[in-house]
Design an enzyme around this catalytic site. Structure first.
Site, PDB file in Angstrom:
ATOM      1  CG  ASP A  12       2.660 -22.064  22.783  1.00 45.61           C
ATOM      2  OD1 ASP A  12       1.487 -21.674  22.907  1.00 45.61           O
ATOM      3  OD2 ASP A  12       3.544 -21.882  23.630  1.00 45.61           O
ATOM      4  CG  ASN A  41       1.377  -9.783  25.658  1.00 42.82           C
ATOM      5  OD1 ASN A  41       1.338  -9.110  24.639  1.00 42.82           O
ATOM      6  ND2 ASN A  41       0.605 -10.842  25.830  1.00 42.82           N
ATOM      7  CG  ASP A  82      -3.174  -7.405  20.748  1.00 41.28           C
ATOM      8  OD1 ASP A  82      -3.100  -8.492  21.369  1.00 41.28           O
ATOM      9  OD2 ASP A  82      -3.906  -6.461  21.100  1.00 41.28           O
ATOM     10  CD  GLU A 131       0.685 -18.456  24.661  1.00 41.23           C
ATOM     11  OE1 GLU A 131       1.175 -19.278  25.431  1.00 41.23           O
ATOM     12  OE2 GLU A 131      -0.288 -17.762  24.984  1.00 41.23           O
TER      13      GLU A 131
END
Length: 134
Positions: free
Chosen positions: A1, A9, A18, A44
Protein backbone atom coordinates in the site's frame (compact mmCIF):
# COMPACT_ATOMS: atom_id res chain seq x y z
CA UNK A 1 0.00 0.00 0.00
CA UNK A 2 1.36 3.45 -0.90
CA UNK A 3 1.48 5.48 2.29
CA UNK A 4 -0.69 8.60 2.40
CA UNK A 5 -1.67 8.29 -1.25
CA UNK A 6 -4.67 10.60 -0.84
CA UNK A 7 -2.31 13.29 0.41
CA UNK A 8 -0.14 12.80 -2.71
CA UNK A 9 -3.22 13.32 -4.90
CA UNK A 10 -4.39 16.30 -2.84
CA UNK A 11 -0.96 17.96 -2.75
CA UNK A 12 0.43 17.23 -6.22
CA UNK A 13 -2.72 16.46 -8.22
CA UNK A 14 -4.26 13.33 -9.68
CA UNK A 15 -1.92 13.28 -12.68
CA UNK A 16 1.01 13.07 -10.27
CA UNK A 17 -0.81 10.36 -8.32
CA UNK A 18 -1.31 8.37 -11.52
CA UNK A 19 2.38 8.83 -12.36
CA UNK A 20 3.32 7.54 -8.90
CA UNK A 21 1.20 4.41 -9.43
CA UNK A 22 2.85 3.74 -12.80
CA UNK A 23 6.39 4.46 -11.59
CA UNK A 24 5.96 2.29 -8.50
CA UNK A 25 4.68 -0.58 -10.64
CA UNK A 26 7.60 -0.30 -13.05
CA UNK A 27 10.12 0.02 -10.22
CA UNK A 28 8.87 -3.03 -8.35
CA UNK A 29 8.29 -5.17 -11.44
CA UNK A 30 11.91 -4.59 -12.51
CA UNK A 31 13.14 -5.97 -9.17
CA UNK A 32 11.21 -9.22 -8.85
CA UNK A 33 11.52 -12.48 -10.76
CA UNK A 34 9.71 -13.17 -14.03
CA UNK A 35 7.67 -15.95 -12.44
CA UNK A 36 6.40 -13.68 -9.66
CA UNK A 37 3.09 -11.90 -10.09
CA UNK A 38 2.76 -8.19 -9.29
CA UNK A 39 -0.50 -6.35 -9.84
CA UNK A 40 -2.52 -3.40 -8.70
CA UNK A 41 -5.13 -4.72 -6.30
CA UNK A 42 -7.20 -1.54 -6.03
CA UNK A 43 -6.66 2.14 -5.41
CA UNK A 44 -3.13 2.46 -4.08
CA UNK A 45 -2.85 -1.20 -3.09
CA UNK A 46 -0.68 -3.72 -4.90
CA UNK A 47 -0.29 -7.46 -4.46
CA UNK A 48 2.77 -9.56 -5.13
CA UNK A 49 2.75 -13.33 -5.32
CA UNK A 50 6.30 -14.58 -4.85
CA UNK A 51 6.22 -18.08 -6.29
CA UNK A 52 7.88 -20.85 -4.23
CA UNK A 53 9.10 -18.38 -1.63
CA UNK A 54 9.05 -18.98 2.11
CA UNK A 55 8.14 -16.21 4.53
CA UNK A 56 11.71 -15.30 5.63
CA UNK A 57 12.83 -14.88 2.01
CA UNK A 58 9.65 -12.96 1.14
CA UNK A 59 10.34 -10.69 4.11
CA UNK A 60 13.82 -9.95 2.71
CA UNK A 61 12.40 -9.22 -0.76
CA UNK A 62 9.74 -6.93 0.74
CA UNK A 63 12.37 -5.06 2.75
CA UNK A 64 14.52 -4.51 -0.35
CA UNK A 65 11.48 -3.21 -2.23
CA UNK A 66 10.47 -0.96 0.69
CA UNK A 67 13.92 0.64 0.65
CA UNK A 68 13.94 0.94 -3.16
CA UNK A 69 10.63 2.82 -3.08
CA UNK A 70 11.72 5.07 -0.21
CA UNK A 71 15.02 6.00 -1.87
CA UNK A 72 13.67 6.27 -5.44
CA UNK A 73 13.99 9.69 -7.07
CA UNK A 74 10.36 10.82 -7.27
CA UNK A 75 11.37 14.39 -8.16
CA UNK A 76 10.72 13.86 -11.89
CA UNK A 77 7.04 13.57 -11.01
CA UNK A 78 6.86 16.51 -8.60
CA UNK A 79 9.36 18.58 -6.66
CA UNK A 80 9.44 17.55 -3.02
CA UNK A 81 7.54 14.30 -3.62
CA UNK A 82 8.48 11.39 -1.37
CA UNK A 83 6.84 7.98 -1.49
CA UNK A 84 6.90 5.14 1.02
CA UNK A 85 5.00 1.87 1.29
CA UNK A 86 3.57 -0.29 4.03
CA UNK A 87 3.57 -4.05 3.49
CA UNK A 88 1.61 -6.94 4.96
CA UNK A 89 3.02 -10.41 4.29
CA UNK A 90 1.37 -13.79 4.41
CA UNK A 91 2.53 -17.26 3.43
CA UNK A 92 0.07 -19.43 1.53
CA UNK A 93 -0.09 -22.76 3.35
CA UNK A 94 -0.64 -26.00 1.46
CA UNK A 95 -4.36 -26.35 0.80
CA UNK A 96 -5.10 -22.81 1.99
CA UNK A 97 -7.47 -20.70 -0.08
CA UNK A 98 -5.77 -17.73 -1.70
CA UNK A 99 -8.50 -15.44 -0.30
CA UNK A 100 -7.56 -16.52 3.25
CA UNK A 101 -3.91 -15.70 2.62
CA UNK A 102 -4.87 -12.31 1.16
CA UNK A 103 -7.04 -11.59 4.20
CA UNK A 104 -4.12 -12.49 6.46
CA UNK A 105 -1.80 -10.18 4.50
CA UNK A 106 -4.40 -7.42 4.73
CA UNK A 107 -4.50 -7.77 8.54
CA UNK A 108 -0.72 -7.43 8.62
CA UNK A 109 -0.91 -4.41 6.31
CA UNK A 110 -3.33 -2.74 8.72
CA UNK A 111 -0.88 -3.45 11.56
CA UNK A 112 1.96 -1.89 9.52
CA UNK A 113 -0.11 1.24 8.99
CA UNK A 114 -1.07 1.39 12.66
CA UNK A 115 2.59 0.92 13.57
CA UNK A 116 3.70 4.07 11.76
CA UNK A 117 3.79 3.13 8.04
CA UNK A 118 6.89 2.62 5.87
CA UNK A 119 7.29 -0.80 7.42
CA UNK A 120 6.60 -4.49 6.94
CA UNK A 121 4.46 -6.72 9.14
CA UNK A 122 3.99 -10.46 8.99
CA UNK A 123 3.15 -13.28 11.37
CA UNK A 124 5.29 -15.11 13.88
CA UNK A 125 8.99 -14.60 14.42
CA UNK A 126 9.34 -12.76 11.11
CA UNK A 127 7.46 -9.73 12.46
CA UNK A 128 9.10 -6.55 11.24
CA UNK A 129 10.52 -3.67 13.21
CA UNK A 130 10.29 -0.06 12.16
CA UNK A 131 13.22 0.71 9.91
CA UNK A 132 15.30 3.84 10.14
CA UNK A 133 15.41 5.99 7.06
CA UNK A 134 18.45 5.22 4.90
Amino acid sequence: DIDHFKKINDTYGHLAGDAVLKELALTVRARIRREDVFARFGGEEFTALLVNTQLPEARAVAERLRVVVQTHDWQAIAAGLQVTVSVGLSEVASGQAMQDALSDADRHLYRAKQGGRNRIECSGSERARVKDSP
